[in-house]
Structures are given as C-alpha cells and as structure tokens.
Write an enzyme that holds these catalytic residues in place. Structure first.
Site, short mmCIF file in Angstrom:
data_model
loop_
_atom_site.label_atom_id
_atom_site.label_comp_id
_atom_site.label_asym_id
_atom_site.label_seq_id
_atom_site.Cartn_x
_atom_site.Cartn_y
_atom_site.Cartn_z
N GLU A 65 0.88 -1.16 0.00
CA GLU A 65 0.00 0.00 0.00
C GLU A 65 0.92 1.22 0.00
O GLU A 65 1.79 1.31 0.87
CB GLU A 65 -0.78 -0.01 1.32
CG GLU A 65 -2.26 0.06 1.18
CD GLU A 65 -2.90 -0.07 2.55
OE1 GLU A 65 -3.61 0.86 2.93
OE2 GLU A 65 -2.69 -1.11 3.21
N ARG A 300 5.47 -13.28 9.55
CA ARG A 300 6.10 -12.00 9.28
C ARG A 300 7.40 -11.89 10.04
O ARG A 300 7.63 -12.61 11.01
CB ARG A 300 5.17 -10.84 9.64
CG ARG A 300 4.84 -10.74 11.11
CD ARG A 300 3.74 -9.71 11.38
NE ARG A 300 4.18 -8.35 11.20
CZ ARG A 300 3.70 -7.52 10.27
NH1 ARG A 300 2.75 -7.91 9.45
NH2 ARG A 300 4.15 -6.30 10.18
N LYS A 310 4.36 0.48 10.18
CA LYS A 310 4.46 1.76 9.48
C LYS A 310 3.91 2.89 10.34
O LYS A 310 4.45 3.99 10.34
CB LYS A 310 3.65 1.69 8.18
CG LYS A 310 4.47 1.35 6.96
CD LYS A 310 3.60 1.49 5.72
CE LYS A 310 3.58 0.20 4.92
NZ LYS A 310 2.41 0.03 4.08
P1 ATP Z 1 2.44 -2.17 8.10
O1 ATP Z 1 1.55 -2.98 9.01
O2 ATP Z 1 3.79 -1.89 8.64
O3 ATP Z 1 1.76 -0.95 7.57
P2 ATP Z 1 1.61 -3.62 5.87
O4 ATP Z 1 1.58 -5.09 5.89
O5 ATP Z 1 0.31 -2.95 6.06
O6 ATP Z 1 2.71 -3.12 6.88
P3 ATP Z 1 1.80 -3.38 3.09
O7 ATP Z 1 2.25 -2.23 2.28
O8 ATP Z 1 0.38 -3.76 3.01
O9 ATP Z 1 2.22 -3.05 4.57
O10 ATP Z 1 2.72 -4.65 2.85
C1 ATP Z 1 3.14 -5.13 1.61
C2 ATP Z 1 3.60 -6.56 1.77
O11 ATP Z 1 4.66 -6.66 2.72
C3 ATP Z 1 2.48 -7.43 2.28
O12 ATP Z 1 2.41 -8.59 1.46
C4 ATP Z 1 2.87 -7.78 3.68
O13 ATP Z 1 2.43 -9.05 4.03
C5 ATP Z 1 4.39 -7.70 3.63
N1 ATP Z 1 4.93 -7.37 4.95
C6 ATP Z 1 4.66 -6.29 5.70
N2 ATP Z 1 5.29 -6.34 6.88
C7 ATP Z 1 6.02 -7.49 6.89
C8 ATP Z 1 6.89 -8.14 7.83
N3 ATP Z 1 7.17 -7.61 9.03
N4 ATP Z 1 7.45 -9.31 7.47
C9 ATP Z 1 7.20 -9.85 6.27
N5 ATP Z 1 6.39 -9.31 5.35
C10 ATP Z 1 5.79 -8.15 5.64
MG MG Z 2 -1.34 -3.41 4.77
#
Ligand code: ATP
Ligand code: MG
Length: 599
Positions: A65, A300, A310
């Site tokens: 995102e 994760r 984030k």
């Molecule tokens: P945040 O919760 O920090 O905002 P998010 O998962 O909402 O992270 P996205 O931009 O939706 O952020 O993530 C893009 C991809 O990265 C998704 O497929 C997510 O599963 C993966 N991802 C995010 N954080 C991790 C992590 N700590 N370890 C492994 N993969 C991750």
């Molecule tokens: Mg997300």
C-alpha cells in the site's frame, strides 16, 4: 538482470527448501498452471483465453500500500516474492494496492520502486513492465460484485454498523441473519446501483457476500465487500463513490494478473476461506482465468530492538525522535541503506532466516552478521581515531630530521593484494585513541604506559615516556620516543618484540571527519510489548557524534562508500551529508567488528 548488484542466483537446488518451495515444486511437477494463457496484461477470463500460453512458469507479486516507506519486513517479502519468481523462471509483479481512496503520495510510490530496484530486483520481464495498480481494476471489481448479486451470492445490507456488529456474533455465538439478507436479486441490483450512483450516504449501506452467518470463521459471516465512501481517488478521481474492501479486492487483483502463488503474512490465514470462496464463485461464473491463484501464508519478520509497523515508524518521524524516514537508525530500507547496509546483505539475511509458518523473533545480530559477512571481503581498510589525543614523538626531529614525514603504507585489503596499498605519513605528531594510554596499566593492558614499547601499526616501534594533563586532570598529550630502524616492512624491524599494536593517524596528513556512532534505537528487545509505550523505550544514546581523524586515503571517499576502520568496525560515507575533504567528511558507523549488540 546483469547488474553488479543483482542477486547471485545460486542454483535454486542449492537453496534450503521450505514449504513455499515445496508447494511451487509440486505445482510445477503436476503442471497445475501449465494450461494458463496470458493476454499480455492483466485481464478477465475471456481476454486471457485469447492470449498465448503464459510464458511465466509461476507468477508472484509484491503488493504494498503506498502509504509509507518500506521497512526490513517488507524487504523480506520482496526477497521472497521476487526471489522465488527468479528461481523458478517466473515473474514477480509490483502492484500498488491503492484501493483505498486515501491520498496516495507520489513520494511513497517512488520510494517503493527505488527500494525494490535497489534490492536488486526488477518487475520487467522482456519488454513487459509488470508494474500495476489495483485501482485500474475497479471496473472489473464492480462487475464481479454485480455478478455475485445476480448469482444470489451478495446483498445490500442497510443495518446500522452497530446492528451489523452485534448480529455478526462472536467466537462462541453464531451470527444472526440481517433482515436485508433475503432481498430479491432485482432489489439488490437496484440498490447497489443506487450506491454506485451516489444516492446513498457514507455508511448507510454496504454490499455483503452471502455465505454463512453461522460459520465458525467470523470472516465467512457475510463479509462486507463494498462500502460507500464519497472520496476522490488519486487514479480514478470522482468516478466512484463506492470502494471495494481489501479482502474482496485482493483475490481479484491476483486473479486478473494470473498470479499463481499469492504469498502473504500469517494474519491473513483466516481470510483464506473467503479468498477461495470468492475466486471459486468468479471462476464458476467464467469471469476469471483458471486455474486460479492460491494464497499461502508465512510468518512476518519480527526483529529484536526494531519496530516494523508503518504507523509507529511514522510517529517516530513526525514527532522528531529521528531525523526522517532515512535516519540511519530507522529500519526502513532507506534508513538501512543510509546506515550502510547493502542489498547483498539484506538478501543474504532473507535467505538465512528463511520462511516458516510460526511466528518468532529474529535476533538483530542475525542482520548484522549478514552485513559483516558481505562487507568483510569488500570493504577497504583504513585507520581512524575516534577519540583523538596527540602522541608526540619527542626525539623525532633529532633522530629523523626536523619536520621529517616518513611515508608508510598498508594493504587496501589484507586478503586481496591486487587492490594495492594505501599511503600515509609518520611524523612527530600522531593522533591516537585516548583509551590507548594508561598511566597505571591495568592487568593485561599492552598499549601505551610509561616505559612500555608498542608498535604504531604499519610504522615504528615507540617507547612511551609519559603524558601531560590539564588543570582538570584530563590527558592533553602523550609522549614517546621512536626507536629508529623498527619501521614495519624494513629488515630487522621485528628485532624489538612488542605486545601492543596501536592504530594512529598522522597529524600532518590526517583528515578531520564527523563520525556518527549509531547504536540501537530502542533499549529493549521487544519495544512496545506489554503495557509499555514504545516511545518510552527509545535508547537515549542511540547517536553519539564525534570529531575524528581518518587517514588521508579517505580524503577522496565517495558518498555511500564503505570501509572497515581498523579496530572500530564498518563505516560508510553518509549518502546525504558527506562530501570529500577535510571537515566535510561524514561517516556513519554501520556496525562494530564483532557481535557486541545487546551486550
Ligand atoms: P504495516 O503494518 O507496517 O503498515 P503492511 O503489511 O500494512 O505493513 P503493506 O504495504 O500492506 O504493509 O505490505 C506489503 C507486503 O509486505 C504485504 O504482502 C505484507 O504481508 C508484507 N509485509 C509487511 N510487513 C512485513 C513483515 N514484518 N514481514 C514480512 N512481510 C511483511
Ligand atoms: Mg497493509
């Protein structure tokens, strides 16, 4: 990809197996996805059917995102998705998941593209760029929603949000059907179109899938798939005032893009039944290409002493606890990069931690060890004095000649003579580390103390004679006498045996530099765990800035260039603030030489 930083492409057979590799290998063996066709771009079933056999053996995707900077957890996901595609002659798409009509910032989009490229990956395959944005699929998503209505699989619910929450039930209590659940198909279609046409206010109605209000999985109790939100979208403007929910949009995005293995983090495990339900319905209806994608979940990344949310990272930036998203203490990819991490070290780290189905914490040292393993064979060596005090060779002018500067040299890299030698000069005044002198040496101290002989590395043996203190008792100068004929590399130099080997920088040719000594940003291994506010767990001394002297070979260091400062660890010329030359040089400590983290 042939660039120097591209992944080493170890034969996939030599990489340790994991459950994702096993799934992919099984699918390849069974030819699960072999019949798929590909329109050349994301498309519905009819268009894909007219295309060629899909040239990609598998398709994966990385779907961020664009609402912030990527962090080390995302790096794991990037390495995983792009790495698997590479290893199995597949293609990985970069897809911006922008179905939320929130302001997308170009800054984030650009930084995400940079991060993926910097890690050594590409979304281009042949002449096709597989860079997509989910909002381009809104028309299809709308069509899929109407299809579900027509198939009796979706309805417009006009309960209040509170009623809906109560009627959903909970773990111990099945849900209760909405009074709107039995509306006719025609009525649903009409009402949904009114939602689309802006006749209903935000929050007054939603479209729900009709599945099973008694399902033990709450996500299957008629999940919401469309909501009303009168908001402008960066891509589609004011065309829509209804937007798909993530859980509805994501499987469709995967299906249109011919994704085979849709890899996500464990928190989506409970969503998988809906993912399957939705794509099975759309497959039955002939809307999406078959065989359809499948979702697989992995744990994760949780890294000790590091925040990977984030929202919390944004708080650190907004409240000024760090200097920005690229502060070298931040676990963002831009922060790690500025700190001195290399793409190779992050890929190595991702390979080493592997993937699993169980949540766990990875020790921060694992990341640092991967970094040292990458930097050790590459980084040029240099001498640097971080807490300088002057060592005066009192007999220098007498023995060597007044003002004499003696050229000395050392290998750029001890294991790679082909890289040549670095040169610097020995003179009457040298900078040494303050901690290298003790008036009364503790047991086991072999460095400078009155009467002791030590070798000034790559230079001469000197005998310490004492030190001068200021009124407060602080050492302002250390004195020694040089022993002629002991210069390193000259015949007989080893005649005098010493136990101490001291690094130094010449006062005459040393380069003044700002050195930023970074430590972990948080003082506890799991910041924010339990009751604590993560902001109260910041390490108050995560940054110490010192004025140092570095050897003259560093006068021409380029921004981003990495070095091993002998005895001190790995350092990088700061990407942003460094410019070559006396007083303008800025180096960041990347990591120490040994694993001292958390000790
Ligand atoms: P945040 O919760 O920090 O905002 P998010 O998962 O909402 O992270 P996205 O931009 O939706 O952020 O993530 C893009 C991809 O990265 C998704 O497929 C997510 O599963 C993966 N991802 C995010 N954080 C991790 C992590 N700590 N370890 C492994 N993969 C991750
Ligand atoms: Mg997300």
């Amino acid at each position: 990809m042939a660039s120097a930083s591209s992944p080493t492409d170890k034969d996939s057979a030599t990489k340790p197996s994991n459950f994702l590799r096993q799934v992919i290998e099984r699918d390849l063996e069974q030819g699960t996805y072999a019949p798929r066709r590909w329109a050349g771009h994301p498309a519905d079933a009819a268009e894909h059917r007219k295309g060629q056999p899909d040239p990609a053996r598998i398709r994966t995707r990385f779907p961020p995102e664009p609402n912030g900077y990527l962090h080390v957890g995302h790096a794991k996901s990037i390495c995983l998705n792009f790495g698997l595609a590479q290893d199995y002659q597949g293609i990985c798409h970069l897809r911006f998941d922008d179905t939320n009509p929130e302001k997308e910032e170009q800054e984030y989009v650009d930084s995400i593209k940079d991060a993926v490229r910097w890690l050594g990956y590409s979304w281009d395959a042949g002449s096709t760029s597989h860079l997509y944005q989910a909002s381009d699929y809104f028309d299809f998503m709308y069509r899929a929603a109407e299809y579900l209505i027509e198939a009796g699989k979706a309805y417009v619910d006009e309960q209040t949000p509170d009623q809906m929450r109560v009627n959903r039930g909970d773990f111990g209590r099945p849900g209760v059907d909405s009074p709107y659940r039995s509306r006719s198909i025609d009525e649903n279609l009409q009402r949904f179109r009114e939602m689309r046409d802006g006749k209903l206010a935000d929050g007054s109605a939603v479209l729900r899938a009709r599945i099973d209000m008694a399902s033990p999985n709450i996500n299957m109790r008629d999940p919401t798939i469309y909501r009303i939100k009168h908001a402008e979208h960066h891509n589609t403007g004011n065309k829509w005032c209804i937007y798909p929910m993530y859980t509805f949009a994501h499987p469709i995005e995967d299906a249109l893009e011919n994704i085979t293995h849709s890899i996500c983090t464990l928190e989506f495990e409970d969503q998988r039944p809906f993912y399957d339900w939705l794509l099975d319905r759309l497959g039955e209806g002939g809307l999406i290409n078959l065989p359809r994608p499948h979702q697989y979940e992995f744990a994760r990344l949780n890294l000790t002493y590091v925040i990977t949310s984030k929202r919390k990272l944004r708080q650190l930036v907004d409240q000024g606890h760090v200097t920005g998203w690229d502060d070298p203490r931040m676990p963002t990819i831009v922060g790690l990069r500025r700190r001195g991490y290399t793409p190779e070290s992050l890929r190595l780290f991702a390979d080493r931690i592997g993937v699993s189905k169980a949540d766990s914490w990875i020790d921060y040292s694992t990341l640092e060890i991967a970094l040292r393993d990458d930097l050790d064979p590459k980084a040029a060596r240099a001498m640097a004095v971080l807490d300088p005090v002057k060592l005066v060779i009192t007999n220098w002018d007498e023995v060597m000649g007044a003002g004499h500067l003696e050229p000395c040299a050392a290998p750029v890299h001890p294991h790679d003579p082909a890289r040549g030698r670095r040169e610097f000069k020995f003179g009457r005044e040298l900078w040494i580390e303050r901690s290298d002198y003790e008036e009364t040496p503790p047991k086991g101290f072999f460095r400078l103390f009155p009467g002791n002989k030590v070798r000034m590395k790559f230079g001469y043996v000197v005998e310490c004679t004492g030190a001068t203190r200021d009124a407060s008792g602080a050492i302002v100068e250390v004195q020694a006498k040089v022993l002629p004929d002991t210069k390193s590399g000259t015949p007989g130099a080893d005649a005098v045996k010493v136990k101490g080997n001291i690094s130094w920088v010449g006062v005459a040719d040393g380069v003044k530099a700002e050195v930023r000594l970074y430590d972990r940003l948080f003082a506890v291994p799991q910041p924010g765990a339990g009751e604590k506010d993560f902001l109260e767990e910041l390490n108050p001394s995560s940054l110490t800035v010192v004025t140092a002297y570095v050897e003259p070979s560093l006068a021409t260091a380029k921004a981003d260039e990495k070095f091993q400062f002998e005895r001190h660890g790995y350092f990088v010329a700061d990407r942003k603030d460094h410019s070559a030359g006396d007083g303008n040089a800025v180096f960041n400590r990347v990591t120490g030489l040994k694993d001292s983290f958390g000790k």
